[in-house]
Design a protein around this motif. Structure first.
Motif, PDB file in Angstrom:
ATOM      1  N   GLU A   1     -43.340  54.033 -32.758  1.00  0.00           N
ATOM      2  CA  GLU A   1     -43.257  52.665 -32.256  1.00  0.00           C
ATOM      3  C   GLU A   1     -42.211  51.841 -33.008  1.00  0.00           C
ATOM      4  O   GLU A   1     -42.117  51.903 -34.237  1.00  0.00           O
ATOM      5  CB  GLU A   1     -44.630  52.009 -32.402  1.00  0.00           C
TER       6      GLU A   1
ATOM      7  N   TYR B   1     -41.527  48.091 -33.834  1.00  0.00           N
ATOM      8  CA  TYR B   1     -42.367  46.894 -33.900  1.00  0.00           C
ATOM      9  C   TYR B   1     -41.507  45.722 -34.368  1.00  0.00           C
ATOM     10  O   TYR B   1     -40.975  45.731 -35.480  1.00  0.00           O
ATOM     11  CB  TYR B   1     -43.502  47.164 -34.887  1.00  0.00           C
TER      12      TYR B   1
ATOM     13  N   ASP C   1     -41.138  48.153 -28.769  1.00  0.00           N
ATOM     14  CA  ASP C   1     -42.324  48.550 -28.005  1.00  0.00           C
ATOM     15  C   ASP C   1     -43.413  47.501 -28.165  1.00  0.00           C
ATOM     16  O   ASP C   1     -44.248  47.313 -27.275  1.00  0.00           O
ATOM     17  CB  ASP C   1     -42.849  49.903 -28.507  1.00  0.00           C
ATOM     18  N   HIS C   2     -43.397  46.834 -29.325  1.00  0.00           N
ATOM     19  CA  HIS C   2     -44.465  45.897 -29.684  1.00  0.00           C
ATOM     20  C   HIS C   2     -43.821  44.683 -30.351  1.00  0.00           C
ATOM     21  O   HIS C   2     -42.858  44.819 -31.098  1.00  0.00           O
ATOM     22  CB  HIS C   2     -45.432  46.580 -30.656  1.00  0.00           C
TER      23      HIS C   2
ATOM     24  N   THR D   1     -47.873  44.370 -26.790  1.00  0.00           N
ATOM     25  CA  THR D   1     -46.698  45.071 -26.275  1.00  0.00           C
ATOM     26  C   THR D   1     -45.710  44.038 -25.753  1.00  0.00           C
ATOM     27  O   THR D   1     -46.067  42.872 -25.525  1.00  0.00           O
ATOM     28  CB  THR D   1     -47.079  46.033 -25.137  1.00  0.00           C
TER      29      THR D   1
END
Length: 236
Positions: A28, A30, A200-201, A215
């Motif tokens: 991920e 972030y 992604d986040h 998200t």
């Protein structure tokens, strides 16, 4: 993965970051977003083990940065917003110094230094003194140094500042490759368009507290990250 559990940090008795809980999964990217003074750099430095903190814990792939700092630091890399380097060294000596710290095999380090220095077009300057480097060149050197020990967690504080468009594009590609290989990225940026496209986040922090977390689709909805951020920044 990276996990913050009830993390709080104070300066001079004033609570700067308050009871932050977040989790970055493997694979991920972030994004950590906030205005100046919101607590972004403080949080990133605490994750990196540079700053101590009073409450909570920070886990890096299950290990505590407080209880097992060396194990945590051995699998992560930190790229600050302002590269402070040893100006008396040449670029290649600095990279070898970092590789020695992380005990990177000689053949592997040569392979990675060659790969990334060519990608960032710094290969012809590695023999030069760092004191002769521009800010952008220093930023590229710090990025290469972070990558040559192949970290599982990459922490970046405003990583695109000082980079030319080509270098920024290459860094974005590398960030995604690290995540595709099972690593994770935690980074702050003021370039909201980049965060919206790359992450992604998204987590938005304001005055030391998380005000939005989810998200990209959950945070942005049918508007834009810029609109969401400005609305939260204006709302008291």
């Amino acid at each position: 993965m990276l996990e913050l559990l009830h993390y709080s940090k104070s300066y001079d008795g004033k609570l700067t970051v308050k009871d932050v809980n977040l989790k970055v999964e493997s694979g991920e990217i972030y994004g950590f977003i906030g205005h100046n003074g919101a607590g972004k750099t403080t949080t990133i430095k605490s994750i990196a083990g540079i700053l101590d903190f009073e409450e909570g814990d920070i886990l890096i792939y299950g290990k505590s940065i407080k209880k097992d700092p060396l194990a945590c630091k051995s699998i992560m890399a930190y790229i600050p917003d302002n590269p402070n380097l040893y100006d008396g060294l040449s670029g290649i000596k600095y990279l070898n110094f970092i590789a020695d710290i992380y005990k990177v095999d000689t053949n592997r380090r040569m392979e990675l230094i060659d790969k990334y220095s060519k990608l960032f077009e710094l290969d012809k300057n590695l023999g030069d003194s760092i004191s002769s480097y521009s800010h952008g060149m220093k930023q590229k050197l710090v990025i290469i140094a972070a990558l040559i020990h192949e970290p599982k967690l990459l922490l970046l504080d405003e990583p695109f500042v000082g980079l030319d468009p080509k270098a920024s594009h290459i860094l974005k590609q590398i960030m995604r490759e690290i995540c595709d290989a099972g690593g994770c990225i935690f980074f702050s940026t003021h370039v909201l368009e980049v965060a919206e496209k790359l992450c992604d986040h998204i987590c938005i922090i304001k005055k030391g507290e998380i005000v939005k977390d989810g998200t990209v689709e959950e945070v942005v909805g049918d508007t834009s990250l810029e609109d969401v951020f400005l609305e939260l920044a204006d709302h008291e």
